[in-house]
Design a protein around this motif. Structure first.
Motif, PDB file in Angstrom:
ATOM      1  N   TRP A 159       0.921  -1.043  -0.005  1.00 24.92           N
ATOM      2  CA  TRP A 159       0.050   0.045   0.107  1.00 24.92           C
ATOM      3  C   TRP A 159       1.101   1.253   0.042  1.00 24.92           C
ATOM      4  O   TRP A 159       1.698   1.561   0.925  1.00 24.92           O
ATOM      5  CB  TRP A 159      -0.922  -0.056   1.346  1.00 24.92           C
ATOM      6  CG  TRP A 159      -2.241   0.766   1.432  1.00 24.92           C
ATOM      7  CD1 TRP A 159      -3.222   0.562   0.895  1.00 24.92           C
ATOM      8  CD2 TRP A 159      -2.227   2.397   1.651  1.00 24.92           C
ATOM      9  NE1 TRP A 159      -4.205   1.577   1.077  1.00 24.92           N
ATOM     10  CE2 TRP A 159      -3.344   2.607   1.314  1.00 24.92           C
ATOM     11  CE3 TRP A 159      -1.264   3.228   1.973  1.00 24.92           C
ATOM     12  CZ2 TRP A 159      -3.907   3.986   1.865  1.00 24.92           C
ATOM     13  CZ3 TRP A 159      -1.564   4.489   2.213  1.00 24.92           C
ATOM     14  CH2 TRP A 159      -2.877   5.070   2.234  1.00 24.92           C
ATOM     15  N   HIS A 192      -7.579  -5.516   8.975  1.00 21.83           N
ATOM     16  CA  HIS A 192      -7.258  -4.324   9.038  1.00 21.83           C
ATOM     17  C   HIS A 192      -8.419  -3.453   8.517  1.00 21.83           C
ATOM     18  O   HIS A 192      -9.241  -4.283   7.806  1.00 21.83           O
ATOM     19  CB  HIS A 192      -5.889  -4.090   8.160  1.00 21.83           C
ATOM     20  CG  HIS A 192      -5.935  -4.526   6.540  1.00 21.83           C
ATOM     21  ND1 HIS A 192      -6.284  -5.708   6.461  1.00 21.83           N
ATOM     22  CD2 HIS A 192      -6.346  -3.875   5.418  1.00 21.83           C
ATOM     23  CE1 HIS A 192      -6.496  -6.044   5.188  1.00 21.83           C
ATOM     24  NE2 HIS A 192      -6.500  -4.870   4.440  1.00 21.83           N
ATOM     25  N   SER A 235      -9.720   0.967   7.887  1.00 20.94           N
ATOM     26  CA  SER A 235      -9.673   2.435   8.054  1.00 20.94           C
ATOM     27  C   SER A 235     -10.819   3.183   8.195  1.00 20.94           C
ATOM     28  O   SER A 235     -11.942   2.825   7.897  1.00 20.94           O
ATOM     29  CB  SER A 235      -8.626   3.060   6.756  1.00 20.94           C
ATOM     30  OG  SER A 235      -9.564   2.910   5.956  1.00 20.94           O
ATOM     31  N   ARG A 282      -7.084  11.742   0.649  1.00 27.94           N
ATOM     32  CA  ARG A 282      -6.023  10.716   1.220  1.00 27.94           C
ATOM     33  C   ARG A 282      -5.987   9.746   0.111  1.00 27.94           C
ATOM     34  O   ARG A 282      -7.118   9.205  -0.472  1.00 27.94           O
ATOM     35  CB  ARG A 282      -6.476   9.947   2.396  1.00 27.94           C
ATOM     36  CG  ARG A 282      -5.386   9.119   2.792  1.00 27.94           C
ATOM     37  CD  ARG A 282      -5.855   7.803   3.479  1.00 27.94           C
ATOM     38  NE  ARG A 282      -6.333   6.950   2.350  1.00 27.94           N
ATOM     39  CZ  ARG A 282      -7.025   5.579   2.511  1.00 27.94           C
ATOM     40  NH1 ARG A 282      -6.649   5.131   3.704  1.00 27.94           N
ATOM     41  NH2 ARG A 282      -7.124   4.956   1.704  1.00 27.94           N
TER      42      ARG A 282
HETATM   43  O1  LIG Z   1      -6.860   2.173   1.809  1.00 23.10           O
HETATM   44  C1  LIG Z   1      -7.333   1.897   2.909  1.00 23.10           C
HETATM   45  O2  LIG Z   1      -7.754   2.492   3.765  1.00 23.10           O
HETATM   46  C2  LIG Z   1      -7.635   0.274   3.083  1.00 23.10           C
HETATM   47  C3  LIG Z   1      -6.923  -0.435   1.835  1.00 23.10           C
HETATM   48  C4  LIG Z   1      -6.762  -2.011   2.240  1.00 23.10           C
HETATM   49  O3  LIG Z   1      -8.032  -2.660   2.968  1.00 23.10           O
HETATM   50  C5  LIG Z   1      -6.026  -2.807   1.455  1.00 23.10           C
HETATM   51  O4  LIG Z   1      -5.236  -2.153   0.851  1.00 23.10           O
HETATM   52  O5  LIG Z   1      -5.987  -4.165   1.895  1.00 23.10           O
END
Ligand SMILES: O=C(O)CCC(=O)C(=O)O
Length: 275
Positions: free
Chosen positions: A121, A191, A193, A202
């Motif tokens: 990322w 995870h 956000s 962003r």
């Molecule tokens: O960009 C985000 O906030 C989450 C991205 C995500 O979940 C990922 O790249 O696996």
């Protein structure tokens, strides 16, 4: 030469992710942002909905990021030397919108097996707690895949709004990145956000994912590029790298790739989301 140190690899194994990794300068990250914003302005529908995927197939600048040797060095430390780029996704949160990403595990619906893959990322802009950076639930990759509630919320940036309920946010760790820095995360780490509460966009460019050539797609068809090494398994269709922005043939390839990706994303689902 793989560039993650022994300690960093151990940390990845322990926590399920590693960050920050310096990849682009501030100026180079700005160039990526400009490319994205140029495409948005000139071809307003191109990066919307399903179009947020596979943008590296029509943009030489995004393609160059996907094949960046610093990223590949780090990726090689994790999945070995035979590496394919199997997809990319833009995660854009505009300040006037309510976009968020629920807690989830990437491996749940993507069909990539075995889990010899890693998601990168790249922060195209700064990414921090105020503008809704990713948050990782450390160590969660060591457990099995969890039940995901498919909520299809309008503001959720995930395809099905897939949500693992009851993850204590205060036990998750923010992944704070400067523009040009990268994180790498494991297929099964939990995870998500939150909202962008700042006044700026962003923008994250996720290479999702880098896969070892031994990784198959068990739910459908993906279009890959060789990033490093050799593909002796030949599970997937290889496509060429773009040499100009929005080349007619590349647009056609990307359209096909996205149609196939959508089948994977919604495999077994009665409902189709907006991405
Ligand atoms: O960009 C985000 O906030 C989450 C991205 C995500 O979940 C990922 O790249 O696996």
């Amino acid at each position: 030469m793989p560039n993650l140190s022994h300690e960093e690899i151990q940390q990845y194994k322990e926590d399920g992710y590693i960050a920050p990794i310096d990849v682009l300068s501030k100026e180079e990250a700005e160039e990526v942002k400009k490319e994205i914003e140029y495409i948005e302005k000139k071809w307003p529908d191109e990066l919307k909905g399903l179009g947020r995927n596979y943008a590296h197939l029509i943009s030489p600048i995004l393609d160059k990021v996907s094949h960046n040797s610093k990223i590949l060095d780090a990726v090689e430390s994790i999945i070995g030397k035979d590496i394919l780029v199997c997809g990319t996704t833009l995660f854009i949160k505009n300040p006037d919108k309510k976009g968020f990403v629920s807690f989830h595990q990437d491996a749940k619906y993507i069909g990539l097996e075995p889990y010899n893959w890693v998601t990168a990322w790249l922060a195209v802009t700064d990414s921090n707690e105020k503008n809704g950076c990713m948050r990782m639930y450390k160590g969660s990759h060591k457990k099995d895949l969890k039940f995901h509630n498919q909520k299809f919320d309008e503001n959720n940036l995930l395809t099905r709004g897939q949500t693992i309920e009851d993850i204590p946010i205060n036990e998750s760790t923010p992944v704070i990145l400067k523009a040009g820095q990268l994180s790498l995360h494991h297929p099964t780490i939990i995870h998500g956000s939150g909202l962008n509460k700042s006044k700026e966009r962003r923008i994250g460019f996720a290479i999702q994912s880098y896969i070892g050539t031994n990784v198959d797609e068990v739910l459908g068809k993906i279009y890959v590029q060789q990033a490093r090494g050799n593909d002796t398994f030949k599970f997937h269709e290889h496509v060429k790298r773009p040499t100009e922005l929005m080349n007619e043939n590349d647009i056609k390839t990307r359209k096909k790739a996205n149609e196939e990706l959508s089948k994977i994303f919604y495999s077994g689902s009665k409902k189709i989301g907006k991405f």
